[in-house]
Design a protein around this motif. Structure first.
Motif, mmCIF file in Angstrom:
data_model
loop_
_atom_site.group_PDB
_atom_site.id
_atom_site.type_symbol
_atom_site.label_atom_id
_atom_site.label_comp_id
_atom_site.label_asym_id
_atom_site.label_seq_id
_atom_site.Cartn_x
_atom_site.Cartn_y
_atom_site.Cartn_z
ATOM 1 N N SER A 84 0.841 -1.201 0.000
ATOM 2 C CA SER A 84 0.000 0.000 0.000
ATOM 3 C C SER A 84 0.874 1.247 0.000
ATOM 4 C CB SER A 84 -0.925 -0.008 1.224
ATOM 5 O OG SER A 84 -1.707 -1.175 1.245
ATOM 6 N N ARG A 130 -0.095 4.638 -7.801
ATOM 7 C CA ARG A 130 -1.345 3.972 -7.425
ATOM 8 C C ARG A 130 -2.550 4.757 -7.953
ATOM 9 N NH1 ARG A 130 -0.305 -1.210 -5.943
ATOM 10 N NH2 ARG A 130 1.651 -1.238 -4.777
ATOM 11 N N CYS A 168 -4.183 -1.538 -8.140
ATOM 12 C CA CYS A 168 -4.089 -2.083 -6.791
ATOM 13 C C CYS A 168 -4.801 -3.424 -6.704
ATOM 14 C CB CYS A 168 -4.703 -1.096 -5.798
ATOM 15 S SG CYS A 168 -4.545 -1.624 -4.091
ATOM 16 N N PRO A 184 -9.607 0.663 -7.070
ATOM 17 C CA PRO A 184 -8.287 0.080 -7.331
ATOM 18 C C PRO A 184 -7.874 0.054 -8.792
ATOM 19 C CG PRO A 184 -9.881 -1.658 -6.929
ATOM 20 C CD PRO A 184 -10.596 -0.353 -6.679
#
Length: 397
Positions: A84, A130, A168, A184
């Motif tokens: 993360s 991300r 993600c 994500p």
């Protein structure tokens, strides 16, 4: 391994890289003279730093997160991007924490020479952006280049940057991007988007092309056409990540909730825990406030003006003649949270939160934004119910 032709890449917009292809990608960026920035392991954390090769990526490392807690943990699958968000964001490079604006020197005859910093910034290639950070960059684009007073330095760095997003598949315990309006899956704004797949068929990356520059870059590195198994596995992994968020904001209109909560008791509760250290604003990928300071040498003949990050948690942030406007911890936390989730819409047309969870992880006392908003929501609902009962009782004969 053959290299696909340009038309095939642009039509399909999908390809697959293996680990050697990822090595070649970084090597091509370095050969182009770009400063490659991406995740790597350093000092017990996955941090963003300049990379000279893909071998510096955090293969085989993940993280465990909670409020006020961060721990690096090994992984058995050897994944490079199964972690993360760390303590930094791409803001550190696009909107630096400390930057010299100009300098001035006094000549012997008393006249002054001013020199404006005009050094050309590096051409960055950000590897591993991300989806939450991709949204954060778009937010900062609106803030720093979308209004009447453009930050020209940010604009130059941003226009020269190439963005390689990574979708993600391993959300952390403090992630809440879905409830913050994201997810994500990488949205618009990237040049290339990677989805990492590690299974019995090997370690590989599904690639989507998002720009002409991204297509040209892909043409230069070894890759193959995307196969159905890789496409399906990548898509299913990203879709599954939507249901594994560790945190969530309350449903409903948060903009109206914060606007109606200026006198809530919860502000005093959080103020009893908040250190007003400003960590949440420093790690936030969208916070943008700055101040300037003058630095003069001992001779008095040379001075420099520097821009540095500032925080609404600093007592002097709201200093006016006679003292600060927000002297209490409760008023400063209320300012930050209300601006982030409510009045940001008035200024920039969106929320200022992308759900990355950094403010939760890096708060030294573990204050959780989602928990505070939920508490404000519960207090507001209880107050509405009490007012409704009071009106009903008043209307009874």
């Amino acid at each position: 391994m053959t290299v696909a032709t340009a038309p095939a890449v642009r039509d399909a917009t999908l390809a697959v890289l293996d680990r050697e292809g990822l090595d070649a990608l970084v090597a091509a960026l370095v050969a182009d003279g770009r400063t490659v920035v991406g995740p790597t392991v350093r000092d017990g954390a996955v941090v963003l730093a300049e990379l000279s090769s893909a071998q510096e990526l955090p293969y085989g490392w993940g993280v465990e997160l909670d409020a006020g807690r961060y721990r690096l943990v090994p992984r058995e699958d050897g994944a490079a991007f199964a972690h993360s968000a760390g303590p930094q964001s791409w803001k550190n490079w696009l909107h630096p924490a400390h930057e010299r604006l100009w300098s001035a020197d006094r000549r012997p005859d008393g006249t002054v020479d001013y020199t404006v910093e005009a050094e050309e910034p590096p051409a960055y290639a950000f590897l591993g952006v991300r989806p939450c950070d991709l949204r954060a960059i778009a937010v900062q684009d609106r803030v720093l280049t979308g209004g009447l007073h453009e930050d020209s330095r940010y604009g130059v760095r941003r226009r020269r940057a190439l963005l390689i997003a990574v979708e993600c598949t391993e959300p952390g315990a403090t992630c809440f991007c879905v409830s913050a309006g994201g997810g994500p899956q990488a949205g618009p704004g990237y040049d290339l988007a990677l989805t990492e797949v590690v299974d019995d068929a090997g370690h590989r990356f599904l690639v989507r092309v998002g720009s002409e520059e991204g297509a040209r870059l892909l043409e230069r590195i070894p890759h193959r056409a995307a196969d159905p198994v890789t496409e399906d596995t990548a898509r299913e992994s990203v879709e599954a990540a939507r249901d594994r968020m560790g945190r969530a904001l309350p449903t409903g209109d948060l903009r109206e909730l914060l606007a109606a909560s200026s006198d809530a008791d919860r502000w005093n509760d959080v103020a009893a825990r908040c250190l007003t250290c400003g960590n949440c604003t420093m790690v936030c990928p969208t916070c943008f406030c700055t101040t300037t300071e003058e630095v003069t040498d001992l001779t008095g003949d040379h001075t420099e003006r520097w821009q540095r990050w500032d925080s609404c948690f600093d007592l002097d942030f709201s200093l006016l003649h006679g003292g600060p406007v927000r002297a209490s911890a409760s008023s400063r936390y209320r300012q930050w949270l209300t601006h982030k989730l409510s009045t940001w819409y008035d200024q920039f047309g969106s929320s200022g939160c992308v759900g990355c969870g950094r403010c939760i992880v890096w708060c030294p006392v573990g204050i959780d934004l989602t928990e505070e908003v939920a508490a404000l929501d519960a207090e507001h609902r209880a107050l509405e119910k009490a007012e409704h009962r009071a009106r009903e009782e008043a209307d009874r004969p």
